[in-house]
Enzyme design. Structure first.
Site, PDB file in Angstrom:
ATOM      1  N   HIS A  76     -57.273  53.793  -6.469  1.00  0.00           N
ATOM      2  CA  HIS A  76     -58.866  53.960  -6.298  1.00  0.00           C
ATOM      3  C   HIS A  76     -59.320  52.805  -6.484  1.00  0.00           C
ATOM      4  CE1 HIS A  76     -57.195  57.900  -7.378  1.00  0.00           C
ATOM      5  NE2 HIS A  76     -58.090  58.303  -8.022  1.00  0.00           N
ATOM      6  N   HIS A  81     -57.745  69.682  -5.825  1.00  0.00           N
ATOM      7  CA  HIS A  81     -58.574  68.653  -6.246  1.00  0.00           C
ATOM      8  C   HIS A  81     -59.198  67.930  -4.949  1.00  0.00           C
ATOM      9  CE1 HIS A  81     -60.590  65.129  -8.485  1.00  0.00           C
ATOM     10  NE2 HIS A  81     -59.382  64.315  -8.380  1.00  0.00           N
ATOM     11  N   GLU A 130     -60.467  64.827  -4.676  1.00  0.00           N
ATOM     12  CA  GLU A 130     -60.467  63.301  -4.458  1.00  0.00           C
ATOM     13  C   GLU A 130     -59.817  62.987  -3.269  1.00  0.00           C
ATOM     14  OE1 GLU A 130     -60.108  61.170  -8.169  1.00  0.00           O
ATOM     15  OE2 GLU A 130     -61.014  59.418  -7.544  1.00  0.00           O
ATOM     16  N   ASP A 155     -57.583  60.618  -2.346  1.00  0.00           N
ATOM     17  CA  ASP A 155     -55.926  60.630  -2.492  1.00  0.00           C
ATOM     18  C   ASP A 155     -55.163  61.976  -2.228  1.00  0.00           C
ATOM     19  OD1 ASP A 155     -57.173  61.153  -4.851  1.00  0.00           O
ATOM     20  OD2 ASP A 155     -55.443  60.332  -6.137  1.00  0.00           O
ATOM     21  N   HIS A 186     -59.765  65.772 -13.608  1.00  0.00           N
ATOM     22  CA  HIS A 186     -60.806  64.839 -14.628  1.00  0.00           C
ATOM     23  C   HIS A 186     -62.089  64.874 -13.679  1.00  0.00           C
ATOM     24  CE1 HIS A 186     -60.185  61.364 -11.446  1.00  0.00           C
ATOM     25  NE2 HIS A 186     -59.422  62.280 -10.957  1.00  0.00           N
ATOM     26  N   ASP A 215     -53.627  65.957 -10.740  1.00  0.00           N
ATOM     27  CA  ASP A 215     -53.674  64.534 -11.546  1.00  0.00           C
ATOM     28  C   ASP A 215     -53.139  64.926 -12.960  1.00  0.00           C
ATOM     29  OD1 ASP A 215     -54.861  62.929  -9.602  1.00  0.00           O
ATOM     30  OD2 ASP A 215     -56.882  63.517  -9.991  1.00  0.00           O
ATOM     31  N   TYR A 222     -51.903  55.935 -16.712  1.00  0.00           N
ATOM     32  CA  TYR A 222     -52.425  56.737 -15.821  1.00  0.00           C
ATOM     33  C   TYR A 222     -53.453  57.394 -16.565  1.00  0.00           C
ATOM     34  CZ  TYR A 222     -53.546  59.994 -12.275  1.00  0.00           C
ATOM     35  OH  TYR A 222     -54.146  61.018 -11.273  1.00  0.00           O
ATOM     36  N   HIS A 250     -48.950  62.851  -8.639  1.00  0.00           N
ATOM     37  CA  HIS A 250     -48.657  61.441  -8.787  1.00  0.00           C
ATOM     38  C   HIS A 250     -47.382  61.265  -9.451  1.00  0.00           C
ATOM     39  CE1 HIS A 250     -52.589  60.073  -7.121  1.00  0.00           C
ATOM     40  NE2 HIS A 250     -53.143  60.928  -7.981  1.00  0.00           N
TER      41      HIS A 250
HETATM   42 FE1  FEO Z   1     -58.258  62.538  -9.095  1.00  0.00          FE
HETATM   43 FE2  FEO Z   1     -55.436  61.662  -7.847  1.00  0.00          FE
HETATM   44  O1  FEO Z   1     -57.188  61.941  -7.552  1.00  0.00           O
END
Ligand code: FEO
Length: 401
Positions: free
Chosen positions: A25, A81, A83, A85, A147, A166, A194, A227
């Site tokens: 990030h 999600h 985001e 990634d 999140h 996440d 994390y 992740h």
């Molecule tokens: Fe909120 Fe792994 O991105």
């Protein structure tokens, strides 16, 4: 590199082993070992892809997915999600598999359109909605602010797998897949870091989501986050950890000192203060902020009861490294902490109040007592530092029931 692993009869895990990705990030989360990302493919009468990967890995991702598909296409993509990634290679995937039906939350649809793609159709879902792909049924559960506002998780009923995105993630970079291939304590530490750097500001939403999942009485045999490693043997432990972290359960005797110094005078105060606190029996962790990964310090702060911040005076304010760290705390919102400040100065002592004000903005309960030295600490400073240590000790209530 991307590792492909069959984790169940019809389910594949694609794991980006991001050994180069030490800046997770951007500048937010520096790691010392890289990062990892997961996507999953579920083969049934219809084929379903759960999440994608960061655009940097798109070409490689498409290749490994194609190999598993063995001539079939992707029928459904679940976007848990948005985001980048997890979603920035989505456009490449839909270009290759243009007939896929794309499932996401209403907020995610908006974000996806704004961030990337205006000309893709999405099917928006809410908690309780399901998708049947043949013998398999997926249930969607929205988890807003765990999140980002768009987050959701997906439960695969027949396999009892929760695809949690996440949540429950960590940045373990390994070609080992499952939690029981590691020491639990190592996974707890990486998951904690994390959590502290990604999930921490959303504690009350974490508790809400956990309760909602509990109320649904889902039997969970595997948690597949986006992740790190997959949970199958330590599921109760990681859920318990999440409850503890979301409630900001802290160790009463744990103190984190974060400081920086120009000419070493604040470091002398740090040593005095740290020794006094340690001699009182407290568990003291000390970090010179310019020499440690801020993400590691945040992880230590998560379960500490006190955050003590020290800096020399830099033209009327704190050092930029300390200012940046306090701003990080403002963003990540650690709760239930007392705080105190200290630091050396030359001809003006303006930095301490400025730090106090900033820490109050972080909702830290700042003590109305500090210690400082004019250049080098003298014996009087040492005495005041000792007093500050006693005041911190009393405020922590270590001796109380
Ligand atoms: Fe909120 Fe792994 O991105």
């Amino acid at each position: 590199m991307i590792q492909t692993k069959k984790i169940s009869e019809n389910i594949y895990n694609f794991r980006v082993i991001g050994y180069r990705d030490i800046n997770f990030h951007g500048p937010i989360y520096k790691t010392d070992h890289g990062s990892s990302y997961n996507a999953y493919l579920v083969i049934d009468e219809q084929v379903t892809l759960i999440d994608t990967v960061e655009a940097e890995y798109s070409a490689e991702f498409l290749k490994v997915v194609e190999k598993v598909l063995d001539g079939r296409s992707i029928d459904n993509i679940i976007i848990n999600h948005v985001e980048p990634d997890h979603s920035s290679s989505f456009i490449d995937v839909v270009q290759k598999y243009p007939n896929s039906k794309n499932f996401c939350s209403e907020r995610a649809e908006k974000f996806m359109q704004n961030m990337f793609f205006n000309d893709v159709e999405y099917t928006t879902v809410k908690t309780g909605d399901t998708l049947s792909t043949g013998k398999y049924n997926f249930k969607f559960i929205l988890t807003p602010f765990v999140h980002w506002p768009d987050n959701m998780v997906t439960y695969l009923e027949e396999e009892k797998i929760l695809f949690s995105n996440d949540a429950f993630g960590n940045l373990t970079v390994s070609t080992k897949t499952f939690d029981d291939e590691f020491e639990l304590v190592d996974l707890q530490n990486s998951s904690k870091e994390y959590y502290a750097n990604i999930i921490m500001p959303c504690g009350r939403f974490v508790l809400k989501a956990l309760k909602e999942i509990e109320d649904l009485q889902l039997e969970i045999k595997m948690i597949c986050p986006s992740h790190g490693i997959i949970w199958r043997s330590f599921i109760p432990q990681i859920i318990e950890n999440y409850k503890k972290w979301a409630n900001f359960e802290s160790k009463k005797d744990k103190v984190v000192i974060v400081y920086d110094t120009i000419w070493g005078n604040t470091e002398l105060l740090t040593d005095d203060l740290g020794s006094e606190l340690a001699n009182l029996g407290l568990d003291v962790k000390v970090f010179r902020v310019s020499e440690y990964r801020p993400s590691l310090i945040m992880s230590e702060i998560l379960d500490a009861s006190a955050v003590i911040v020290g800096t020399g005076n830099f033209n009327g304010t704190m050092l930029p490294t300390i200012a940046g760290f306090i701003e990080r705390m403002f963003a990540l919102k650690p709760k239930n902490k007392i705080g105190a400040v200290y630091g050396s100065y030359g001809w003006a002592k303006t930095h301490l109040q400025r730090m106090k004000d900033r820490l109050v903005e972080c909702e830290i309960n700042v003590l109305d007592f500090d210690t400082s030295s004019n250049f080098n600490p003298d014996s009087e400073n040492v005495e005041v530092t000792k007093q500050l240590a006693s005041i911190i000790y009393e405020a922590l209530g270590v001796d109380e029931e």
